[in-house]
Scaffold this active site. Structure first.
Site, mmCIF file in Angstrom:
data_model
loop_
_atom_site.group_PDB
_atom_site.id
_atom_site.type_symbol
_atom_site.label_atom_id
_atom_site.label_comp_id
_atom_site.label_asym_id
_atom_site.label_seq_id
_atom_site.Cartn_x
_atom_site.Cartn_y
_atom_site.Cartn_z
ATOM 1 N N HIS A 1 -1.829 -7.218 -50.518
ATOM 2 C CA HIS A 1 -1.551 -8.619 -50.180
ATOM 3 C C HIS A 1 -0.057 -8.924 -50.276
ATOM 4 O O HIS A 1 0.678 -8.203 -50.964
ATOM 5 C CB HIS A 1 -2.263 -9.542 -51.189
ATOM 6 C CG HIS A 1 -3.749 -9.556 -51.108
ATOM 7 N ND1 HIS A 1 -4.554 -9.327 -52.200
ATOM 8 C CD2 HIS A 1 -4.586 -9.809 -50.069
ATOM 9 C CE1 HIS A 1 -5.823 -9.437 -51.833
ATOM 10 N NE2 HIS A 1 -5.868 -9.722 -50.544
ATOM 11 N N CYS B 1 -4.118 -12.630 -59.189
ATOM 12 C CA CYS B 1 -5.462 -12.492 -58.607
ATOM 13 C C CYS B 1 -6.565 -13.070 -59.481
ATOM 14 O O CYS B 1 -7.616 -13.438 -58.984
ATOM 15 C CB CYS B 1 -5.814 -11.025 -58.391
ATOM 16 S SG CYS B 1 -4.483 -10.035 -57.810
HETATM 17 C C1 CIR Z 1 -9.992 -6.188 -53.365
HETATM 18 O O1 CIR Z 1 -9.697 -5.127 -52.807
HETATM 19 O O2 CIR Z 1 -10.284 -7.195 -52.735
HETATM 20 C C2 CIR Z 1 -9.982 -6.225 -54.875
HETATM 21 N N1 CIR Z 1 -10.393 -4.952 -55.388
HETATM 22 C C3 CIR Z 1 -8.624 -6.577 -55.410
HETATM 23 C C4 CIR Z 1 -8.213 -7.964 -55.054
HETATM 24 C C5 CIR Z 1 -6.905 -8.334 -55.655
HETATM 25 N N2 CIR Z 1 -6.589 -9.678 -55.362
HETATM 26 C C6 CIR Z 1 -5.374 -10.153 -55.171
HETATM 27 O O3 CIR Z 1 -4.420 -9.404 -55.096
HETATM 28 N N3 CIR Z 1 -5.226 -11.452 -54.938
#
Ligand code: CIR
Length: 260
Positions: free
Chosen positions: A160, A247
């Site tokens: 992201h 996150c």
């Molecule tokens: C994913 O791949 O969606 C999750 N394992 C990690 C999400 C991390 N979120 C973020 O950076 N906002």
């Protein structure tokens, strides 16, 4: 006062989406205890916490940031790019409806909150594998009438936009130059993460405090030398799930009219 929405680490965290982290086991207990320490750091920074329970069959539910973008005026419920994550949004939407009018990103748009960096009335959105052009267009149509300007930002080698850059002060961005071209943030001062500490670019600003990953000690020294107040939390277990510090919460002003 700030409210932080968080969620229990799913017992199924090992079945999470992994795109960039090295494959390997994730210790649920260790992830949970690091997450509790994270929530304590949020409380110590003055946040009230609304802690949601884990959602069945959603291993990535702890990463609540991706399910919404909360502005002072509105909450935009996202449509996450990973199909496995779409069922996470409803419980967050029900909670946010108590605090903000709700808008939604709808099919075929996709948007992950982790791609959205807000700096005042400027909203930067990462062109990632999770947020598509339709989702970004929908977001712009929702927020432009509220006076926000949206710009897209190219990223590489990360999940992201906020894996590579985060706002750590007014017009001040912490960035990993190997994953984002920081000239995209015109009008901002840029601090680069220390060599070899790319993951430290995902820092969480809470008022005048910057919460950093414990793995970013040399980056912390840079911020301290710049006069910023910092604290660290260990995050290495959820980092194995491509998760960082932003996150794991959605932060919102409880009284946006008076808190500026
Ligand atoms: C994913 O791949 O969606 C999750 N394992 C990690 C999400 C991390 N979120 C973020 O950076 N906002």
């Amino acid at each position: 006062m700030l409210l932080a929405i968080t969620r229990t680490v799913s017992p199924a965290i090992e079945q999470c989406e992994v795109t960039f982290a090295a494959p390997g086991p994730i210790d649920h207990q260790r992830a949970s205890s690091q997450h509790s320490a994270y929530e304590s750091a949020l409380r110590n920074a003055g946040c009230a916490i609304e802690h949601l329970p884990a959602v069945d069959h959603h291993p990535d539910g702890v990463f609540v940031e991706d399910t919404a973008l909360v502005l002072d005026e509105i909450a935009v419920i996202t449509r996450p790019g990973a199909i496995s994550r779409r069922g996470e949004v409803e419980s967050v939407a029900s909670l946010l409806a108590r605090y903000r009018p709700i808008a939604r990103i709808v099919s075929p748009g996709t948007l992950d909150g982790g791609d959205v960096l807000v700096s005042g009335k400027l909203v930067y959105v990462g062109c990632s594998g999770r947020s598509n052009a339709d989702g970004i267009r929908q977001l712009e149509a929702i927020i432009a009438p509220l006076g926000y300007q949206l710009d897209t930002v190219a990223i590489q080698d990360c999940l992201h936009l906020k894996s590579a850059a985060t706002l750590i002060g007014d017009r001040l961005i912490l960035a990993d130059p190997s994953r984002v071209d920081a000239t995209a943030f015109s009008g901002h001062e840029i601090i680069q993460v220390a060599e070899g500490e790319g993951d430290a670019a995902n820092a969480l600003r809470i008022g005048d405090l910057v919460l950093l990953s414990a793995a970013g000690q040399r980056t912390r020294e840079r911020l301290a030398a710049r006069g910023l107040k910092t604290t660290t939390v260990a995050n290495d277990e959820l980092a194995k799930a491509d998760g960082g510090l932003t996150c794991c919460s959605l932060l919102l002003k409880l009284d946006p009219q008076t808190e500026r």
